[in-house]
Design an enzyme around this catalytic site. Structure first.
Site, PDB file in Angstrom:
ATOM      1  N   ARG A 176       0.848  -1.203   0.000  1.00 29.56           N
ATOM      2  CA  ARG A 176       0.000   0.000   0.000  1.00 29.56           C
ATOM      3  C   ARG A 176       0.883   1.253   0.000  1.00 29.56           C
ATOM      4  O   ARG A 176       0.498   2.316  -0.476  1.00 29.56           O
ATOM      5  CB  ARG A 176      -0.964   0.006   1.199  1.00 29.56           C
ATOM      6  CG  ARG A 176      -1.819   1.271   1.309  1.00 29.56           C
ATOM      7  CD  ARG A 176      -3.091   1.060   2.127  1.00 29.56           C
ATOM      8  NE  ARG A 176      -2.844   0.448   3.411  1.00 29.56           N
ATOM      9  CZ  ARG A 176      -2.411   1.126   4.503  1.00 29.56           C
ATOM     10  NH1 ARG A 176      -2.205   2.426   4.454  1.00 29.56           N
ATOM     11  NH2 ARG A 176      -2.202   0.486   5.629  1.00 29.56           N
ATOM     12  N   TYR A 178     -15.520  16.196 -15.387  1.00 32.09           N
ATOM     13  CA  TYR A 178     -15.990  14.813 -15.383  1.00 32.09           C
ATOM     14  C   TYR A 178     -16.964  14.645 -14.200  1.00 32.09           C
ATOM     15  O   TYR A 178     -16.730  15.217 -13.127  1.00 32.09           O
ATOM     16  CB  TYR A 178     -14.788  13.865 -15.282  1.00 32.09           C
ATOM     17  CG  TYR A 178     -15.223  12.470 -14.944  1.00 32.09           C
ATOM     18  CD1 TYR A 178     -15.993  11.725 -15.845  1.00 32.09           C
ATOM     19  CD2 TYR A 178     -14.914  11.893 -13.717  1.00 32.09           C
ATOM     20  CE1 TYR A 178     -16.434  10.460 -15.521  1.00 32.09           C
ATOM     21  CE2 TYR A 178     -15.349  10.623 -13.388  1.00 32.09           C
ATOM     22  CZ  TYR A 178     -16.108   9.913 -14.292  1.00 32.09           C
ATOM     23  OH  TYR A 178     -16.549   8.670 -13.962  1.00 32.09           O
ATOM     24  N   ASP A 230      -6.681  18.003 -14.857  1.00 34.07           N
ATOM     25  CA  ASP A 230      -7.054  16.704 -15.408  1.00 34.07           C
ATOM     26  C   ASP A 230      -6.637  16.711 -16.884  1.00 34.07           C
ATOM     27  O   ASP A 230      -7.238  17.398 -17.711  1.00 34.07           O
ATOM     28  CB  ASP A 230      -8.570  16.496 -15.269  1.00 34.07           C
ATOM     29  CG  ASP A 230      -9.021  15.107 -15.725  1.00 34.07           C
ATOM     30  OD1 ASP A 230      -8.298  14.474 -16.521  1.00 34.07           O
ATOM     31  OD2 ASP A 230     -10.107  14.666 -15.296  1.00 34.07           O
ATOM     32  N   LYS A 281      -7.954   5.262 -19.177  1.00 27.11           N
ATOM     33  CA  LYS A 281      -8.234   5.688 -20.540  1.00 27.11           C
ATOM     34  C   LYS A 281      -7.015   5.445 -21.447  1.00 27.11           C
ATOM     35  O   LYS A 281      -6.672   4.320 -21.703  1.00 27.11           O
ATOM     36  CB  LYS A 281      -8.666   7.155 -20.519  1.00 27.11           C
ATOM     37  CG  LYS A 281      -9.786   7.447 -19.495  1.00 27.11           C
ATOM     38  CD  LYS A 281     -11.015   6.628 -19.761  1.00 27.11           C
ATOM     39  CE  LYS A 281     -12.236   6.872 -18.886  1.00 27.11           C
ATOM     40  NZ  LYS A 281     -12.124   7.021 -17.471  1.00 27.11           N
TER      41      LYS A 281
END
Ligand SMILES: Cc1ncc(COP(=O)(O)O)c(C=O)c1O
Length: 393
Positions: free
Chosen positions: A59, A112, A184, A209
């Site tokens: 992690r 978004y 972004d 993406k």
């Protein structure tokens, strides 16, 4: 060894992580492990206290994550990068690491949907105020600033009408006031636009993406200075938004061909946009590469390619757009974008979840608007597919 800035982007995408591969395997191994043996008590303690140590607990860090992060940093001309469990994990960790109770954030009216939810539903619960402005006007950002503004969030081009933000101008505005800028860059990718080179502080991506590129991965990425990325990592470790080693490896594999793919996406989107613009059943096409795009000059200034995303308005309205979607043979009706295959969504139907038709119209989403993530199929095949589908509009 840090990446060599003299290499071009395509070369860096393929070689920037070489020094982090401890084996002779040309394809890097996947460190599919949750934890690592420590050689001594002292070393265990040292690793546990060092931010982002790659061999303590996955992690916190992992060699497979470090490898793809080195490539991502090289791609965005950044000092450091962080991979996350999704694009939403990247933006959430970044925003939550900058704001505190009483802070003010300036963001765009168009983001978004998940980012809009973070701004409108989550932040106000923790005493953080948000002002959303028309991204097309730098003056709108300036007018929204307050003494307690700590963050400006941008997204360019933005979904679904490909509106642009003047990244350099807003970054200059923020820098003089010590406000952090976060962009972004999912739609453009670093192949077409590098916000850090334009003066912004942090960039994030839905790596789901174009970075993954094959619609088989959910992941995120964040890039910026080592100091800022470590601050975000401190929040990310608490939120538990770590990416798994196999998914990091999939992202690395996708990144090798990012340049090739994005150039083909650019080419195909430009060809399809030109075709659609000349079609009698199409009222309007939104693509930054078209001369008719109202911010085409800005696109030319801050982008080296115009990307694979476009949208167009079918003259016949809502039902006609539905008929076009149904008739498409190659393009699939599916959420997401940036994969090798062409995907379409009916923007007006999609936005009905969180906007009235009047609000949607105000930001340019007409009832017949179809958003296209143009894939890397042969461009004439795509044009033929849209041509036959529009014949039924
Ligand atoms: C522009 C943009 N930013 C962020 C996200 C969120 O990314 P993810 O779905 O990987 O969490 C998306 C997802 O569609 C997106 O399109």
């Amino acid at each position: 060894m840090p990446h060599d800035n003299r290499d071009s982007l395509d070369t860096r995408l393929i070689h920037a992580d070489r020094s982090l591969n401890p084996t002779n395997a040309v394809a890097p191994p996947i460190f599919q492990t949750a934890t690592f043996r420590a050689p001594s008590v002292g070393e265990f303690v040292r690793r546990s206290g060092e931010p982002r140590h790659p061999e303590y607990y996955s992690r916190f860090g992992n060699p497979s994550l470090a490898q793809v992060e080195q490539v991502l940093a090289a791609a965005e001309s950044a000092e450091a990068a962080l991979v996350t469990a999704s694009g939403m994990a990247a933006v959430s960790a970044a925003v939550l690491s900058v704001v505190k109770q009483g802070s003010h954030v300036v963001a765009q009216a168009n983001h978004y949907g998940g980012t809009s939810n973070l701004l409108q539903k989550l932040l106000p619960r923790f005493g953080v105020e948000v002002t959303q402005v028309d991204q097309r006007h730098v003056s709108a950002f300036e007018q929204a600033l307050r003494p307690n503004t700590v963050l400006i969030l941008m997204e360019s081009p933005s979904n679904p009408v490909m509106a642009l933000t003047d990244l350099a101008a807003v970054a200059a505005l923020a820098r003089s006031r010590r406000i952090v800028t976060l962009v972004d860059n999912t739609f453009a990718t670093p192949v077409n636009q590098r916000p850090l080179e334009l003066g912004c502080d942090l960039v994030f991506h839905s790596a789901t993406k174009y970075f993954g590129g094959h619609s088989d991965l959910i992941a995120g990425a964040l890039m910026g200075s080592a100091a800022l990325v470590t601050e975000v990592w401190n929040t990310h470790v608490i939120l538990g938004t770590a990416l798994g080693p196999f998914d990091a490896w999939l992202m690395l594999r996708g990144l090798r061909t990012l340049g090739l793919r994005v150039r083909q996406h650019n080419h195909n989107a430009a060809a399809l946009a030109a075709f659609l613009e000349s079609h009698q059943s199409v009222k309007k096409v939104h693509y930054p590469g078209l001369n008719s795009h109202p911010q085409h000059e800005l696109a030319r200034r801050q982008m080296s390619g115009f990307g694979g995303m476009l949208s167009f308005e079918v003259s016949g309205g809502f039902d006609a757009a539905g008929r076009v979607l149904k008739r498409l043979r190659l393009a699939s009706h599916a959420a997401s974008l940036g994969g090798v295959e062409t995907l379409v969504v009916h923007a007006a139907a999609n936005f009905a979840h969180y906007m009235t038709p009047q609000e949607a119209e105000r930001i340019g989403i007409g009832p017949g608007l179809i958003r296209v993530s143009v894939g890397v199929e042969e461009s004439n095949d795509l044009i033929k597919d849209f041509d036959q589908a529009l014949a039924g509009a």
